[in-house]
Scaffold this active site. Sequence first.
Site, PDB file in Angstrom:
ATOM      1  N   GLY A  46       0.827  -1.200   0.000  1.00  0.00           N
ATOM      2  CA  GLY A  46       0.000   0.000   0.000  1.00  0.00           C
ATOM      3  C   GLY A  46       0.859   1.246   0.000  1.00  0.00           C
ATOM      4  N   GLN A  51       3.032  10.132   1.068  1.00  0.00           N
ATOM      5  CA  GLN A  51       4.339   9.456   1.177  1.00  0.00           C
ATOM      6  C   GLN A  51       5.237   9.761  -0.020  1.00  0.00           C
ATOM      7  OE1 GLN A  51       2.429   5.448   2.048  1.00  0.00           O
ATOM      8  NE2 GLN A  51       4.281   5.310   3.302  1.00  0.00           N
ATOM      9  N   CYS A  93       5.481  -0.191   7.278  1.00  0.00           N
ATOM     10  CA  CYS A  93       5.109   0.980   6.486  1.00  0.00           C
ATOM     11  C   CYS A  93       6.314   1.382   5.661  1.00  0.00           C
ATOM     12  CB  CYS A  93       4.712   2.122   7.417  1.00  0.00           C
ATOM     13  SG  CYS A  93       4.361   3.669   6.560  1.00  0.00           S
ATOM     14  N   LEU A  94       6.094   1.743   4.401  1.00  0.00           N
ATOM     15  CA  LEU A  94       7.233   2.102   3.545  1.00  0.00           C
ATOM     16  C   LEU A  94       7.950   3.360   4.049  1.00  0.00           C
ATOM     17  CD1 LEU A  94       5.719   1.342   0.015  1.00  0.00           C
ATOM     18  CD2 LEU A  94       7.409  -0.016   1.275  1.00  0.00           C
ATOM     19  N   HIS A 135      -4.764   1.666   7.177  1.00  0.00           N
ATOM     20  CA  HIS A 135      -3.397   2.199   7.287  1.00  0.00           C
ATOM     21  C   HIS A 135      -3.182   3.338   6.284  1.00  0.00           C
ATOM     22  CE1 HIS A 135       1.180   1.423   7.591  1.00  0.00           C
ATOM     23  NE2 HIS A 135       1.040   2.311   6.619  1.00  0.00           N
ATOM     24  N   GLU A 136      -3.573   3.093   5.034  1.00  0.00           N
ATOM     25  CA  GLU A 136      -3.347   4.117   3.996  1.00  0.00           C
ATOM     26  C   GLU A 136      -4.249   5.336   4.208  1.00  0.00           C
ATOM     27  OE1 GLU A 136      -0.681   3.749   2.567  1.00  0.00           O
ATOM     28  OE2 GLU A 136      -0.455   1.601   2.866  1.00  0.00           O
ATOM     29  N   HIS A 139      -2.759   7.654   6.628  1.00  0.00           N
ATOM     30  CA  HIS A 139      -1.741   8.547   6.052  1.00  0.00           C
ATOM     31  C   HIS A 139      -2.368   9.848   5.544  1.00  0.00           C
ATOM     32  CE1 HIS A 139       2.114   6.492   6.080  1.00  0.00           C
ATOM     33  NE2 HIS A 139       1.579   5.365   5.633  1.00  0.00           N
TER      34      HIS A 139
HETATM   35 NI    NI Z   1       2.384   3.445   5.625  1.00  0.00          NI
END
Ligand code: NI
Length: 170
Positions: A46, A51, A93-94, A135-136, A139
């Site tokens: 995701g 991000q 998380c990236l 989660h996304e 963000h």
């Molecule tokens: Ni994330």
Amino acid sequence: MAIISILKYGEPLLLEKSLPIEKIDDEIRRFIDDMVETMYAADGIGLAAPQVRELKQIIVVDISAGEHPEELIVLINPEIKAEEGSVVSEEGCLSFPDITLEIERPRYVRVRGLSPEGKELELEAEGLLACALTHEIDHLNGILIIDRASPLKRDLIVRKIRKKIKAGEW
Ligand code: NI
């Protein structure tokens, strides 16, 4: 298409709220293609627009990490319409490379948003997909995984990251 560098924790932009998209045009669709390519290149499941430096309400999710391209979900202006239950699972998380945290999230969610063609979408999700979607969407509200962890765990992670920043490893 292009791969965009992903912002890591510490970048103030990650703490800001994204704005809804008012007009979905080719520029937005090109940006979405870049988001998808960036997510796959990073082996993520995701990615949210902030991000990659855009405070726009766009998320892309594929819990198969590109193995089953038909599982790709792109949502513009996503909203959680209903949620039920709760589960705790290990999440990454990236924007937090090599870090995972136990996080509590709803077991089931119903999410509404727009497709890249501007079509209204509503989907129901459970388990990993529910987790990835919430989660996304977090963000887009400037909420990160450490904000969902216990204060103790949060402090531990923040200290670990500060050390990495000092060592030039972040
Ligand atoms: Ni994330």
